[in-house]
Write a protein that holds these residues in place. Structure first.
Motif, PDB file in Angstrom:
ATOM      1  N   LEU A  34      -6.669  12.588  -1.286  1.00  0.00           N
ATOM      2  CA  LEU A  34      -5.944  11.335  -0.199  1.00  0.00           C
ATOM      3  C   LEU A  34      -5.509  10.539  -2.029  1.00  0.00           C
ATOM      4  O   LEU A  34      -4.186  10.153  -1.938  1.00  0.00           O
TER       5      LEU A  34
ATOM      6  N   PRO B 252      -2.553  12.676  -4.654  1.00  0.00           N
ATOM      7  CA  PRO B 252      -1.909  13.572  -4.229  1.00  0.00           C
ATOM      8  C   PRO B 252      -0.527  13.944  -4.787  1.00  0.00           C
ATOM      9  O   PRO B 252      -0.228  13.355  -5.518  1.00  0.00           O
TER      10      PRO B 252
ATOM     11  N   GLU C 184       1.474  16.325  -3.001  1.00  0.00           N
ATOM     12  CA  GLU C 184       2.656  16.438  -2.451  1.00  0.00           C
ATOM     13  C   GLU C 184       2.271  16.928  -0.750  1.00  0.00           C
ATOM     14  O   GLU C 184       0.979  16.701  -0.821  1.00  0.00           O
ATOM     15  N   PHE C 185       2.816  15.802   0.220  1.00  0.00           N
ATOM     16  CA  PHE C 185       2.370  16.083   1.239  1.00  0.00           C
ATOM     17  C   PHE C 185       3.623  16.188   2.121  1.00  0.00           C
ATOM     18  O   PHE C 185       4.652  16.310   1.868  1.00  0.00           O
TER      19      PHE C 185
ATOM     20  N   LEU D  78       2.987   7.662  -1.079  1.00  0.00           N
ATOM     21  CA  LEU D  78       2.040   7.567  -0.166  1.00  0.00           C
ATOM     22  C   LEU D  78       1.073   7.338  -1.400  1.00  0.00           C
ATOM     23  O   LEU D  78       0.067   7.876  -2.608  1.00  0.00           O
TER      24      LEU D  78
ATOM     25  N   LEU E 188      -0.413  13.933   9.060  1.00  0.00           N
ATOM     26  CA  LEU E 188      -0.534  14.102   7.786  1.00  0.00           C
ATOM     27  C   LEU E 188      -0.899  15.737   7.004  1.00  0.00           C
ATOM     28  O   LEU E 188      -2.276  15.153   6.884  1.00  0.00           O
ATOM     29  N   ARG E 189      -0.581  16.338   5.721  1.00  0.00           N
ATOM     30  CA  ARG E 189      -0.851  17.354   5.132  1.00  0.00           C
ATOM     31  C   ARG E 189      -0.689  16.590   3.504  1.00  0.00           C
ATOM     32  O   ARG E 189       0.687  16.891   2.995  1.00  0.00           O
ATOM     33  N   LEU E 190      -1.761  17.371   2.791  1.00  0.00           N
ATOM     34  CA  LEU E 190      -1.384  17.269   1.486  1.00  0.00           C
ATOM     35  C   LEU E 190      -2.279  18.431   1.052  1.00  0.00           C
ATOM     36  O   LEU E 190      -3.783  18.844   1.088  1.00  0.00           O
ATOM     37  N   ARG E 191      -2.240  18.550  -0.570  1.00  0.00           N
ATOM     38  CA  ARG E 191      -2.729  19.038  -1.111  1.00  0.00           C
ATOM     39  C   ARG E 191      -3.306  18.244  -2.458  1.00  0.00           C
ATOM     40  O   ARG E 191      -1.864  16.824  -2.532  1.00  0.00           O
ATOM     41  N   SER E 192      -3.606  18.110  -3.270  1.00  0.00           N
ATOM     42  CA  SER E 192      -4.025  16.813  -4.184  1.00  0.00           C
ATOM     43  C   SER E 192      -4.195  17.726  -5.970  1.00  0.00           C
ATOM     44  O   SER E 192      -3.994  18.712  -5.936  1.00  0.00           O
TER      45      SER E 192
ATOM     46  N   HIS F 223      -6.674  22.113   1.673  1.00  0.00           N
ATOM     47  CA  HIS F 223      -5.493  21.297   2.016  1.00  0.00           C
ATOM     48  C   HIS F 223      -6.349  19.833   2.924  1.00  0.00           C
ATOM     49  O   HIS F 223      -6.897  20.668   3.192  1.00  0.00           O
TER      50      HIS F 223
END
Length: 219
Positions: A12, A15, A17-18, A33, A62-66, A76
């Motif tokens: 979190l 990030p 992309e989200f 974000l 909320l869905r994200l890659r770091s 994810h």
């Protein structure tokens, strides 16, 4: 991989992309974000529908890659909870005031393909993740992309090499105790470790300590 709560908070904090969605579908216009002690803060374009959803306390996901370097790119992070208005923020590249919406976590999940790992909410929100490795990596990334001049000056001051001879300098790591750098002159690449004045207690304190090393213009 670190334990799930630490991994989730580091993801979190940094990030790459989200996306945000509600039961009505994806919500466009979310342009930034940030992590406020485990509570995602979502900066919105002026025409985004997210502030309206926050006024009615809508549940969102909320869905994200770091970009945290040690994160498996297939992992994810998902955070689900109710939205609420959080004020406004000024864009770094213009004077536009953007609405900010907070997402109050009710459920946190790490996923990799079909594998799902629930993250205990209390552990996810714990204060000891504030200076986790993902956040420290994000600070290093910011320093390298926005403060190249300060890094070269610091390398010069700490080594006695004339500033004009330092061709480049970059942060390789930040810990609670020190700033680690790499710098280059005509003789090649060199490593440098700069101790902080004391162990950083939290994010504000870390910023103060880094400004003592790199200069007051560090943002």
């Amino acid at each position: 991989m670190a334990l799930p709560p630490a991994t989730a908070r580091s993801m979190l904090a940094f990030p790459v992309e989200f996306a945000v969605s509600t039961d009505a579908g994806p919500v466009p216009g979310v342009i930034g974000l940030d992590d406020a002690d485990g509570r995602p803060l979502l900066m919105c374009a002026p025409d985004s529908g997210l502030p309206g959803a926050a006024r009615s306390r809508t549940v969102a996901h909320l869905r994200l890659r770091s970009a945290w370097p040690t994160t498996d790119p297939e992992v994810h992070l998902g955070v689900t909870g109710r939205l609420r208005l959080h004020g406004h923020a000024t864009c770094e590249c213009c004077d536009t005031q953007h609405p900010v919406v907070a997402l109050e976590p009710a459920a946190v999940l790490l996923t990799r393909g079909l594998h799902r790992t629930p993250v205990p909410l209390g552990d996810f929100l714990a204060a000891d993740h504030q200076l986790g490795p993902g956040y420290l990596a994000r600070v290093a990334h910011h320093a390298n992309h926005c403060h190249a001049a300060e890094l070269r000056r610091t390398a010069s001051l700490r080594t006695g090499v004339p500033a004009r001879a330092v061709a480049a300098a970059s942060v390789t790591a930040i810990t609670r105790e020190e700033l680690r750098m790499s710098w280059v002159d005509v003789d090649g690449a060199h490593d440098l470790a700069v101790p902080l004045a004391e162990q950083a207690r939290d994010r504000d304190h870390l910023g103060h300590l880094l400004r003592d090393v790199l200069g007051p213009d560090l943002c």
